[in-house]
Design an enzyme around this catalytic site. Structure first.
Site, short mmCIF file in Angstrom:
data_model
loop_
_atom_site.label_atom_id
_atom_site.label_comp_id
_atom_site.label_asym_id
_atom_site.label_seq_id
_atom_site.Cartn_x
_atom_site.Cartn_y
_atom_site.Cartn_z
N SER A 12 0.80 -1.22 0.00
CA SER A 12 0.00 0.00 0.00
C SER A 12 0.83 1.27 0.00
CB SER A 12 -0.95 0.01 1.20
OG SER A 12 -0.22 -0.02 2.42
N SER A 132 14.76 -6.95 4.27
CA SER A 132 15.30 -6.78 5.62
C SER A 132 15.67 -5.31 5.81
CB SER A 132 16.51 -7.70 5.81
OG SER A 132 17.07 -7.56 7.09
N TYR A 146 13.44 -3.48 16.92
CA TYR A 146 13.40 -3.48 15.46
C TYR A 146 14.64 -4.21 14.91
CZ TYR A 146 13.76 -1.88 10.65
OH TYR A 146 13.90 -1.84 9.29
N LYS A 150 15.00 -7.80 12.69
CA LYS A 150 15.67 -7.92 11.40
C LYS A 150 16.86 -8.87 11.46
CE LYS A 150 12.97 -5.29 8.98
NZ LYS A 150 12.12 -5.87 7.91
#
Length: 271
Positions: A12, A132, A146, A150
């Protein structure tokens, strides 16, 4: 290149939207999946197929994969792009928020990958691209969860690549550097809200101001199309590389992290 049937998550906005449009422009059939279907009207107008999907909902994942397979009998390319961020000092971020982040950045992705793998394996062909970040190798202050998500994604991707290569399925990791997307809109405000008043306020404020400078209009951050073009490049390669580092500061930061002793890297980051 023979047209492929592609599914791009998080389509989106940002990298997902750019990737879906880039694949469409190259003549491929593209399904874009995201929670905000109305935001994919541009994809629809370009000839793509928007689908509503919450990556953390197994029912949604199953429905989307079944929709593509029922229409075409195959799924050639999966671009796992849907993701979320989380800013703040480790002390300041509730662990429940970290769990929700992992549901999006790792477990939801893994659920979707498990759903498509049997079909790719049966056809002995397929490409899985996991978006990634340089944060899959480099860690900086005030975004530990975060970076952890990853790092986990990169380890998962390495094992997946080793497991499925013998079935003709390639797995690629793309590590974007600083890229201009909605992902970073309001980043500084969120950081100040979480860690701007406590023990880490000086670091939070310095990082917030740096973010405002870097992402200001006319800044050096890369356009998301640099990632989209890399996806297309991997798709066109007979033997794609396991990793592609792209975008502003990606390669320099990864090189510094790999070459410098951890203590020296920490001091550079602190400055």
């Amino acid at each position: 290149m023979e047209p492929r049937i592609c599914l791009v998550t998080g389509a989106s906005s940002g990298i997902g939207s750019a990737t879906a449009l880039e694949l469409l422009g190259a003549g491929h059939t593209v399904y874009g999946a995201a929670r905000r279907v109305a935001r994919m009207e541009g994809l629809r107008r370009a000839g793509g197929h928007p689908l509503a999907m919450d990556i953390t909902d197994p029912g949604d994942v199953e429905r989307v994969v079944r929709t593509v397979l029922d229409a075409h009998g195959r799924l050639d390319v999966l671009v796992n792009n849907a993701g979320a961020g989380l800013r703040g000092a480790i002390e300041d971020v509730p662990v429940d928020e970290a769990r929700r982040l992992f549901e999006v950045n790792l477990f939801g992705l893994a659920e979707l990958t498990r759903a498509v793998l049997p079909h790719m394996r049966e056809r002995r062909s397929g490409l899985i691209v996991n978006i990634s970040s340089i944060g899959g190798e480099v860690s900086l202050p005030l975004a530990a969860w975060y970076y952890a998500s990853k790092h986990a994604l990169e380890g998962y991707s390495d094992s997946l690549r080793q497991e499925v290569r013998r079935f003709g399925v390639n797995v690629v990791v793309i590590q974007p550097g600083l890229v201009r997307t909605e992902f970073d809109d309001g980043m500084s405000e969120r950081l100040r809200a979480v860690s701007g008043q406590g023990a880490y306020r000086d670091v939070a404020e310095a990082q917030a101001r740096a973010g405002e400078r870097i992402y200001a209009p006319g800044g050096k951050v890369s356009d998301p199309r640099v990632v989209a073009r890399t996806v297309l490049r991997a798709l066109g390669a007979s033997s794609p590389r396991p990793r592609y580092a792209v975008g502003y500061l990606a390669r320099p930061l990864l090189l510094l992290d790999r070459l410098l002793p951890a203590g020296l890297f920490d001091r550079i980051v602190a400055r």
